[in-house]
Design an enzyme around this catalytic site. Structure first.
Site, PDB file in Angstrom:
ATOM      1  N   GLY A   1       0.871  -1.369  -0.007  1.00 16.63           N
ATOM      2  CA  GLY A   1       0.005  -0.070   0.002  1.00 16.63           C
ATOM      3  C   GLY A   1       0.714   1.073  -0.090  1.00 16.63           C
ATOM      4  O   GLY A   1       1.998   1.312  -0.273  1.00 16.63           O
TER       5      GLY A   1
ATOM      6  N   HIS B   1       5.045   1.970  -7.826  1.00 19.91           N
ATOM      7  CA  HIS B   1       3.820   0.769  -8.010  1.00 19.91           C
ATOM      8  C   HIS B   1       3.035   0.917  -9.087  1.00 19.91           C
ATOM      9  O   HIS B   1       2.643   0.212  -9.834  1.00 19.91           O
ATOM     10  CB  HIS B   1       2.801   0.999  -6.857  1.00 19.91           C
TER      11      HIS B   1
ATOM     12  N   SER C   1       9.577   7.100  -1.311  1.00 20.64           N
ATOM     13  CA  SER C   1       8.766   7.899  -0.507  1.00 20.64           C
ATOM     14  C   SER C   1       9.431   8.666   0.733  1.00 20.64           C
ATOM     15  O   SER C   1       9.207   9.419   1.338  1.00 20.64           O
ATOM     16  CB  SER C   1       7.498   7.088   0.105  1.00 20.64           C
TER      17      SER C   1
END
Lengths: 280, 280
Positions: free
Chosen positions: A31, A37, A186
């Site tokens: 997630g 992704h 991230s």
């Protein structure tokens, strides 16, 4: 897009689609989806009639003191991104659904784990292969897509698939980079301005090391070259620099075949990893 | 019947049959087929369009000093029996085909192996689940058939399938017995006349213990009952007597659910095992 939370309904849904002869592409994630992704999802979308994305923060792959509890979770945003990317099934199981009882068998990775990130994360890759094996058994896809950015993870999974004689194709998608070469992550938001300016040196140093490898430099020479260049950044510390066969992740002074040159660098508030693969 | 020796051609062949919507039943064996195996094959034949039998003497499940080299091999006879039983594919791989390189991951059974036959055969069930997992990945059958005679093996495999979230159905077929109740086994020929006469006492004692279990006897009482009765045979020695939950194989004084009462008895030149399952 269907959001499915149980293994039984996932299997039932997929069985119908497979009976129609549809090919299934699978993108397992934890997630907090980002551009990396999405590039996996797009590639799966291009290659298959059915695209399944799983979102599951896998407790097994977090060690003691690691960030399982605080790992970012945002299922609403993930769901929206998957919908926009044309995903067919978002599989979003609970921990209880994935691990309903004590394990009767344990899987241990015995190759390629005492190097790179595995050295400082004992048991991490055992947890990764366990959840990936289970997810592959649930989805039984034609192909599964992973980010090449996590080079060691991809290597370990490819080797597992070979050792266990699985038929699924493991596809590693290229690292997505900023314009200046910095690998998207991230964690990049945790770089300060000066660090962000200098961080692309990781990749540019790896590229130069790759050229040296092609012109015959030894493993030791390459490791020294990368270490010397990164030491000059004078911003943080090198966690590791290594040059290994790929995907076996074995150290060998004689370099041939596919070789990974990999680095982990600790900035003030962010640990970044990067690597390149070189064909020799 | 096709005899196939490589994983690639097995997959190619099965892919075509599965594309036609055919269901696949799989009977993994170590060869030297006897009536027990044939009963598995017949049940698979009844339930599926395609029946695959594998013959592979798996070195991983033999310990040091065990009989890997001398294990009976008779592929011509096995082939003939399979042909007569209507098998579609006999998969007969070499050791090199099954284990072409060093394993990158290892599978360890952590439940139900420190009891019964597992106690005296460390690592045996690790080897069993490894080869079964690989074979299931190769064949990807709808169901796989095992003899309930090897109760611990069936239990360990069922538990593995559950832990690893596999979709294959594991079907345990009843022990085939002589008219007097003795479980059929290739080792029965090593019983002398007097032993052969008394050997059915194993099963009849288990049956009586099962009745006692149903009328409320405790684990300890059942074990004492079986041990006392077998001691009276005065022919050999008890290897073990145990009463456990099934398929978890956990010792519990409070008996409920499915319970196995199991025994291993050493005659002069044959070690026989037998068991019954009781629903409480």
């Amino acid at each position: 897009m269907k959001v499915i939370k149980t293994i039984d309904s996932l299997r039932r849904d997929l069985q119908l689609r497979k009976a129609d002869g549809h090919s299934v592409g699978f993108v397992p994630t934890m997630g907090a989806l980002h551009e990396g992704h999405l590039s996996l999802i797009h590639q799966a979308r291009d290659n298959h009639e059915v695209v399944v994305v799983s979102v599951f923060v896998n407790p097994l792959q977090f060690g003691e003191g690691e960030d399982f509890e605080s790992y970012p979770r945002d299922i609403e945003r993930d769901q929206q991104l998957c919908e926009e990317a044309g995903v067919d099934i978002l599989f979003y199981p609970s921990v209880e659904e994935m691990y309903p009882r004590e394990a009767s068998v344990e899987i241990r990775v015995v190759q390629g784990v005492d190097v790179l990130c595995g050295e400082s994360r004992p048991g991490h890759f055992d947890g990764v292969v366990t959840v990936v094996l289970k997810l592959l058994h649930m989805v039984e896809p034609n192909a599964a897509y992973f980010g090449q950015k996590d080079a060691q993870q991809v290597a370990v999974i490819k080797q597992m698939v070979q050792t266990l004689s699985m038929s699924v194709q493991i596809i590693a998608c290229p690292t997505v980079r900023e314009e200046d070469g910095l690998a998207k992550s991230s964690r990049n938001v945790n770089l300060n301005t000066r660090e962000r300016e200098l961080a692309p040196a990781l990749y540019s140093t790896l590229i130069k090391a790759g050229e040296l490898a092609k012109s015959g430099s030894s493993r030791t020479e390459l490791m020294e070259y990368v270490a010397k260049n990164l030491d000059q950044l004078e911003l943080g510390t090198i966690d590791y620099v290594d040059v290994l066969t790929y995907p076996e992740l074995v150290a060998s002074e004689q370099l041939s075949g596919t070789v990974i040159i990999a680095v982990a660098y600790q900035f003030s508030r962010a640990r970044l990893i990067d690597h390149i693969l070189v064909e020799l």
